[in-house]
Design a protein around this motif. Structure first.
Motif, short mmCIF file in Angstrom:
data_model
loop_
_atom_site.label_atom_id
_atom_site.label_comp_id
_atom_site.label_asym_id
_atom_site.label_seq_id
_atom_site.Cartn_x
_atom_site.Cartn_y
_atom_site.Cartn_z
N LEU A 11 -7.21 -7.59 1.87
CA LEU A 11 -6.45 -7.57 0.62
C LEU A 11 -4.98 -7.59 1.01
O LEU A 11 -4.53 -6.73 1.79
CB LEU A 11 -6.75 -6.33 -0.23
N GLU A 36 -9.84 -11.20 -0.16
CA GLU A 36 -10.49 -10.64 -1.35
C GLU A 36 -9.57 -10.65 -2.56
O GLU A 36 -10.02 -10.63 -3.71
CB GLU A 36 -10.91 -9.19 -1.06
N THR A 39 -2.32 -8.33 -4.23
CA THR A 39 -1.67 -7.39 -5.17
C THR A 39 -0.17 -7.49 -4.97
O THR A 39 0.31 -7.69 -3.85
CB THR A 39 -2.15 -5.94 -4.93
N ILE A 114 -6.97 -2.22 -5.71
CA ILE A 114 -7.05 -1.71 -4.34
C ILE A 114 -8.11 -0.61 -4.25
O ILE A 114 -9.01 -0.66 -3.41
CB ILE A 114 -5.67 -1.16 -3.88
#
Ligand code: RIB
Ligand code: CA
Length: 320
Positions: A11, A36, A39, A114
């Motif tokens: 991530l 994945e 953010t 997350i």
């Protein structure tokens, strides 16, 4: 292509500007990475612009609609948010005037993304933070148990016995949100720090390489040249170095191929979130004089050769 490297579930938490988007592009092109999600945190330029930059980078990589982008914290935990358009251009992407990507961001808050992803796969998710640590800190505050469930956090930030780049003491990511950095450094999460000095010693794309990239015809090469354009100008003017600093992509290269980090040492590291003069300064207890339990793996040196082999595979449109 890199030798058979283990597959990594990533991530990417980012304040998407030129160097971040180069790192994101490397992850998108990596044969051993499953991205994945992305953010967005509050760093380089206006928040919604950072969201668009991430969406556009995904589109250039040919992965439009396949990688979710989650808006995270729109403000540092406590401090006033100060951005860095002077480094990266007003759009963060070298003032390239890119079109709006088709893909739209997710409704889900990045911090929740997350927490939920890490909880869905304990021990499997590698977090790569290439901006201030606001989202990571909020995720740890929301669910402290994730600190032990994250496979590892790699963050680009701080300095190891080296000058800062936003003040004499501090590197930008730590300086923007030193309070978030304090929380994360003491969270107990397994983590690796890649400081600004690694970029300046091993992660600068030099003039002759920039000239080579300028005549490459791939979409990736044209993208790299465009998004790093302003940073090259800034670096020459301020650092007196003729090249494109790649702090975020050498960090991503270390994530994708551990052999890129040639000297890693476990040390106690702390960050100053109290004073103004040394706000955001990271102190690596190199000599262990504080006798504190080490909390980080610090990258002391990296292989410029391996990094650039990976970067140029991406620029040629080949699997990283
Ligand atoms: O100090 C360099 C770091 O700050 C890089 O990650 C850059 O993108 C900015 O976020
Ligand atoms: Ca960044």
């Amino acid at each position: 292509m890199g030798e058979n490297l283990p597959s990594i579930r990533i991530l990417h938490d980012t304040d998407t500007a030129g160097d971040d988007s180069t790192a994101l592009m490397m992850a998108l092109k990596a044969s051993n990475a499953i991205l994945e999600g992305v953010t967005i945190n509050c760093g380089n330029v206006a928040f919604d612009q950072q969201v668009e930059n991430a969406l556009y980078t995904i589109e250039v990589a040919g992965k439009s609609g396949k990688i979710p982008v989650y808006p995270g914290a729109r403000h540092p935990l406590i401090r006033e948010w100060e951005t860095a358009e002077n480094v990266h251009g007003n759009d963060g992407m070298g003032d390239s005037g890119f079109p709006r990507a088709n893909q739209r961001p997710e409704q889900k808050f990045g911090v929740d993304a997350i927490v939920d992803l890490v909880n869905s796969a304990p021990g499997e998710i590698t977090l790569v933070a290439t901006g201030p640590l606001t989202n990571i800190a909020l995720a740890v505050r929301k669910d402290p148990s994730i600190a032990k469930k994250v496979k590892r956090l790699y963050f680009m930030g701080g300095t190891n016995q080296y000058l800062g780049n936003v003040t004499p003491a501090a590197e930008f990511n730590m300086w923007v949100d030193p309070d978030a950095a304090k929380i994360v450094l003491h969270s107990g999460m397994p983590m690796t720090m890649v400081g600004w000095e690694i970029c300046m010693r091993h992660g600068l794309v030099n003039r002759s390489e920039l000239d080579e990239i300028a005549i490459m015809s791939t979409a990736e090469a044209k993208f790299f040249a465009a998004v790093n354009r302003r940073a090259v100008e800034f670096t020459k003017e301020v650092e007196g170095r003729d090249g494109a600093p790649c702090p975020d992509s050498i960090t991503m290269a270390i994530v994708l191929n551990k052999a890129v980090a040639t000297d890693v040492r476990r040390k106690f590291v702390d960050v100053d979130n109290e004073s103004e003069l040394s706000r955001g300064a990271t102190y690596v207890d190199h000599l262990n004089v504080l006798k504190m339990r080490p909390n980080l793996d610090v990258v002391y040196a990296a292989s410029e050769r391996l990094f650039k082999e990976m970067l140029f595979r991406m620029l040629r449109g080949e699997p990283v």
